[in-house]
Design a protein around this motif. Structure first.
Motif, mmCIF file in Angstrom:
data_model
loop_
_atom_site.group_PDB
_atom_site.id
_atom_site.type_symbol
_atom_site.label_atom_id
_atom_site.label_comp_id
_atom_site.label_asym_id
_atom_site.label_seq_id
_atom_site.Cartn_x
_atom_site.Cartn_y
_atom_site.Cartn_z
ATOM 1 N N ASN A 38 0.846 -1.188 0.000
ATOM 2 C CA ASN A 38 0.000 0.000 0.000
ATOM 3 C C ASN A 38 0.886 1.243 0.000
ATOM 4 O OD1 ASN A 38 -2.673 1.207 0.240
ATOM 5 N ND2 ASN A 38 -2.072 1.819 2.307
ATOM 6 N N GLY A 39 0.599 2.175 -0.894
ATOM 7 C CA GLY A 39 1.401 3.394 -0.964
ATOM 8 C C GLY A 39 2.578 3.328 -1.905
ATOM 9 N N ASP A 40 2.796 2.176 -2.556
ATOM 10 C CA ASP A 40 3.862 2.102 -3.561
ATOM 11 C C ASP A 40 3.584 3.104 -4.667
ATOM 12 O OD1 ASP A 40 5.320 0.156 -2.293
ATOM 13 O OD2 ASP A 40 4.666 -1.498 -3.579
ATOM 14 N N LEU A 41 4.633 3.610 -5.273
ATOM 15 C CA LEU A 41 4.492 4.557 -6.371
ATOM 16 C C LEU A 41 4.804 3.863 -7.685
ATOM 17 C CD1 LEU A 41 6.184 7.618 -4.664
ATOM 18 C CD2 LEU A 41 3.742 7.160 -4.915
ATOM 19 N N LEU A 42 3.883 3.970 -8.628
ATOM 20 C CA LEU A 42 4.023 3.318 -9.928
ATOM 21 C C LEU A 42 4.417 4.358 -10.967
ATOM 22 C CD1 LEU A 42 0.828 1.070 -9.814
ATOM 23 C CD2 LEU A 42 3.102 0.601 -8.881
ATOM 24 N N PHE A 43 5.659 4.267 -11.432
ATOM 25 C CA PHE A 43 6.169 5.200 -12.440
ATOM 26 C C PHE A 43 6.067 4.553 -13.817
ATOM 27 C CE2 PHE A 43 8.038 6.867 -8.614
ATOM 28 C CZ PHE A 43 8.188 8.240 -8.840
ATOM 29 N N LYS A 64 19.271 5.953 -16.778
ATOM 30 C CA LYS A 64 18.634 4.663 -17.013
ATOM 31 C C LYS A 64 17.123 4.695 -16.789
ATOM 32 C CE LYS A 64 22.733 1.904 -15.850
ATOM 33 N NZ LYS A 64 23.262 0.820 -14.998
ATOM 34 N N ALA A 65 16.591 5.850 -16.463
ATOM 35 C CA ALA A 65 15.149 5.923 -16.198
ATOM 36 C C ALA A 65 14.574 7.244 -16.669
ATOM 37 C CB ALA A 65 14.891 5.753 -14.701
ATOM 38 N N SER A 66 13.452 7.161 -17.339
ATOM 39 C CA SER A 66 12.742 8.369 -17.762
ATOM 40 C C SER A 66 11.250 8.065 -17.695
ATOM 41 C CB SER A 66 13.149 8.765 -19.181
ATOM 42 O OG SER A 66 12.944 7.707 -20.096
ATOM 43 N N PHE A 67 10.525 8.929 -17.013
ATOM 44 C CA PHE A 67 9.109 8.678 -16.763
ATOM 45 C C PHE A 67 8.241 9.864 -17.184
ATOM 46 C CE2 PHE A 67 11.609 6.610 -13.323
ATOM 47 C CZ PHE A 67 11.379 5.286 -13.675
ATOM 48 N N ILE A 110 6.100 -0.245 -16.315
ATOM 49 C CA ILE A 110 5.813 0.312 -14.994
ATOM 50 C C ILE A 110 6.932 -0.081 -14.037
ATOM 51 C CG2 ILE A 110 4.225 0.329 -13.042
ATOM 52 C CD1 ILE A 110 1.989 -0.397 -15.018
ATOM 53 N N ILE A 111 7.512 0.911 -13.380
ATOM 54 C CA ILE A 111 8.567 0.664 -12.407
ATOM 55 C C ILE A 111 8.029 1.030 -11.028
ATOM 56 C CG2 ILE A 111 10.962 1.082 -11.764
ATOM 57 C CD1 ILE A 111 10.605 -0.041 -14.604
ATOM 58 N N VAL A 112 8.171 0.108 -10.081
ATOM 59 C CA VAL A 112 7.666 0.319 -8.721
ATOM 60 C C VAL A 112 8.742 0.944 -7.841
ATOM 61 C CG1 VAL A 112 6.675 -0.772 -6.671
ATOM 62 C CG2 VAL A 112 6.171 -1.694 -8.952
ATOM 63 N N TYR A 113 8.386 2.054 -7.197
ATOM 64 C CA TYR A 113 9.233 2.686 -6.195
ATOM 65 C C TYR A 113 8.498 2.646 -4.858
ATOM 66 C CZ TYR A 113 12.619 4.733 -9.501
ATOM 67 O OH TYR A 113 13.609 4.913 -10.442
ATOM 68 N N ARG A 114 9.254 2.693 -3.775
ATOM 69 C CA ARG A 114 8.641 2.612 -2.442
ATOM 70 C C ARG A 114 9.331 3.589 -1.495
ATOM 71 N NH1 ARG A 114 8.509 -3.297 -1.026
ATOM 72 N NH2 ARG A 114 6.811 -3.171 -2.568
ATOM 73 N N SER A 210 13.894 11.422 -5.811
ATOM 74 C CA SER A 210 13.882 11.732 -4.389
ATOM 75 C C SER A 210 14.713 10.731 -3.586
ATOM 76 C CB SER A 210 12.444 11.720 -3.859
ATOM 77 O OG SER A 210 12.422 11.799 -2.451
ATOM 78 N N ASP A 211 15.475 11.239 -2.616
ATOM 79 C CA ASP A 211 16.279 10.354 -1.772
ATOM 80 C C ASP A 211 15.434 9.657 -0.714
ATOM 81 O OD1 ASP A 211 15.713 12.439 -0.059
ATOM 82 O OD2 ASP A 211 17.799 13.013 0.294
ATOM 83 N N LYS A 212 14.136 9.930 -0.708
ATOM 84 C CA LYS A 212 13.229 9.269 0.242
ATOM 85 C C LYS A 212 12.614 8.005 -0.358
ATOM 86 C CE LYS A 212 11.892 13.543 2.672
ATOM 87 N NZ LYS A 212 12.688 14.490 1.881
ATOM 88 N N LEU A 213 12.928 7.742 -1.629
ATOM 89 C CA LEU A 213 12.387 6.567 -2.317
ATOM 90 C C LEU A 213 13.465 5.538 -2.625
ATOM 91 C CD1 LEU A 213 10.067 8.185 -5.034
ATOM 92 C CD2 LEU A 213 9.461 7.473 -2.731
ATOM 93 N N GLU A 214 13.036 4.315 -2.789
ATOM 94 C CA GLU A 214 13.920 3.262 -3.272
ATOM 95 C C GLU A 214 13.216 2.505 -4.400
ATOM 96 O OE1 GLU A 214 14.808 0.799 0.057
ATOM 97 O OE2 GLU A 214 12.714 0.278 0.471
ATOM 98 N N ARG A 215 13.986 2.197 -5.425
ATOM 99 C CA ARG A 215 13.428 1.470 -6.581
ATOM 100 C C ARG A 215 13.275 -0.002 -6.197
ATOM 101 N NH1 ARG A 215 14.681 2.029 -12.869
ATOM 102 N NH2 ARG A 215 14.082 -0.054 -13.585
ATOM 103 N N ILE A 216 12.091 -0.557 -6.473
ATOM 104 C CA ILE A 216 11.800 -1.944 -6.083
ATOM 105 C C ILE A 216 11.957 -2.919 -7.250
ATOM 106 C CG2 ILE A 216 10.089 -3.519 -5.100
ATOM 107 C CD1 ILE A 216 11.208 -1.429 -3.149
ATOM 108 N N LYS A 217 11.179 -2.689 -8.320
ATOM 109 C CA LYS A 217 11.235 -3.633 -9.446
ATOM 110 C C LYS A 217 10.406 -3.114 -10.622
ATOM 111 C CE LYS A 217 7.170 -6.279 -8.008
ATOM 112 N NZ LYS A 217 6.606 -7.620 -7.747
ATOM 113 N N GLU A 218 10.556 -3.780 -11.736
ATOM 114 C CA GLU A 218 9.714 -3.519 -12.903
ATOM 115 C C GLU A 218 8.601 -4.544 -12.916
ATOM 116 O OE1 GLU A 218 10.015 -4.263 -17.689
ATOM 117 O OE2 GLU A 218 11.726 -3.275 -16.722
ATOM 118 N N LEU A 219 7.383 -4.101 -13.143
ATOM 119 C CA LEU A 219 6.245 -5.034 -13.206
ATOM 120 C C LEU A 219 6.302 -5.840 -14.496
ATOM 121 C CD1 LEU A 219 3.208 -2.999 -11.852
ATOM 122 C CD2 LEU A 219 4.539 -4.745 -10.690
#
Length: 219
Positions: A38-43, A64-67, A110-114, A210-219
């Motif tokens: 819950n609250g994950d960010l979907l880029f 390596k990332a552009s959204f 879609i890349i998941v950040y948390r 943001s330094d408050k996020l961490e990249r989790i995975k690609e869906l």
């Protein structure tokens, strides 16, 4: 008789392997949803042309990332939704599977950040705030407005009370030329508006950095 036993053992072994493979596939498939919080960010990854390409041209921060889009995942019991502001439908609460299917059909990933652990306590309030903003139209001018929102604006406002993200001076300058990107020049001319260079705002690439996020995975 011995040959029959050997044959039956081979059948059993193959059957067992087949069942194991099915279980592994099912496990991997379920993990795709189970691992989401819950609250994950979907880029959503950006395209190279049109509005998407124009946004990315002046905002990309990571090689390596552009959204060009972002939404907040909400888990409500057994149901999963995406809270986001989109040109089609404005600020909305969309079924997760439908959201994913639309991005896949559009050729985007879609890349998941948390949020990092120390900030996750703010998620319930952010999700509540996001739900309170549903129904507002999409902000096609990309200039902050209390009556309409664009995607990153919607997310920034959701977390604003706890200062997870910050507004920054917007730029529409093409880094290759040092001048206002031609797409944006025409975009705002057609609206009889001045290019809002330097005005406060946000964008998906900025939020992803943001330094408050961490990249989790690609869906």
């Amino acid at each position: 008789m011995s040959e029959l036993k050997i044959f039956l053992k081979k059948i059993a072994a193959v059957t067992g392997l087949f069942v194991l493979l099915i279980l592994l596939v099912q496990c991997n498939s379920s993990q795709k949803t189970v691992q989401l919080h819950n609250g994950d960010l979907l880029f959503v990854t950006a395209k190279q042309t049109g509005l998407s390409g124009a946004i990315n041209n002046v905002t990309q921060k990571q090689k390596k990332a552009s959204f060009d889009h972002i939404g907040i995942l909400e888990k409500d019991g057994n149901k999963i939704y995406v809270l986001h502001a989109a040109p089609k439908g404005g600020s909305q609460k969309q079924d997760f599977k439908e959201f994913v299917r639309e991005q896949e059909e559009d050729g985007q990933k879609i890349i998941v950040y948390r949020l990092k652990p120390e900030y996750r306590k703010f998620i319930p309030a952010a999700v509540k705030k996001a739900n309170s903003m549903l129904g507002k139209p999409y902000n096609f001018n990309y200039i902050l407005d209390e009556n309409s929102y664009y995607c990153s604006d919607f997310v920034e406002r959701s977390f604003r009370e706890n200062h997870i993200f910050t507004l920054e001076p917007m730029t529409f300058i093409d880094p290759k030329t040092g001048k206002i990107n031609a797409f944006w020049e025409e975009f705002y001319n057609n609206k009889n508006l001045k290019v809002p260079e330097g005005e406060p705002g946000c964008n998906p690439n900025g939020l992803a950095g943001s330094d408050k996020l961490e990249r989790i995975k690609e869906l």
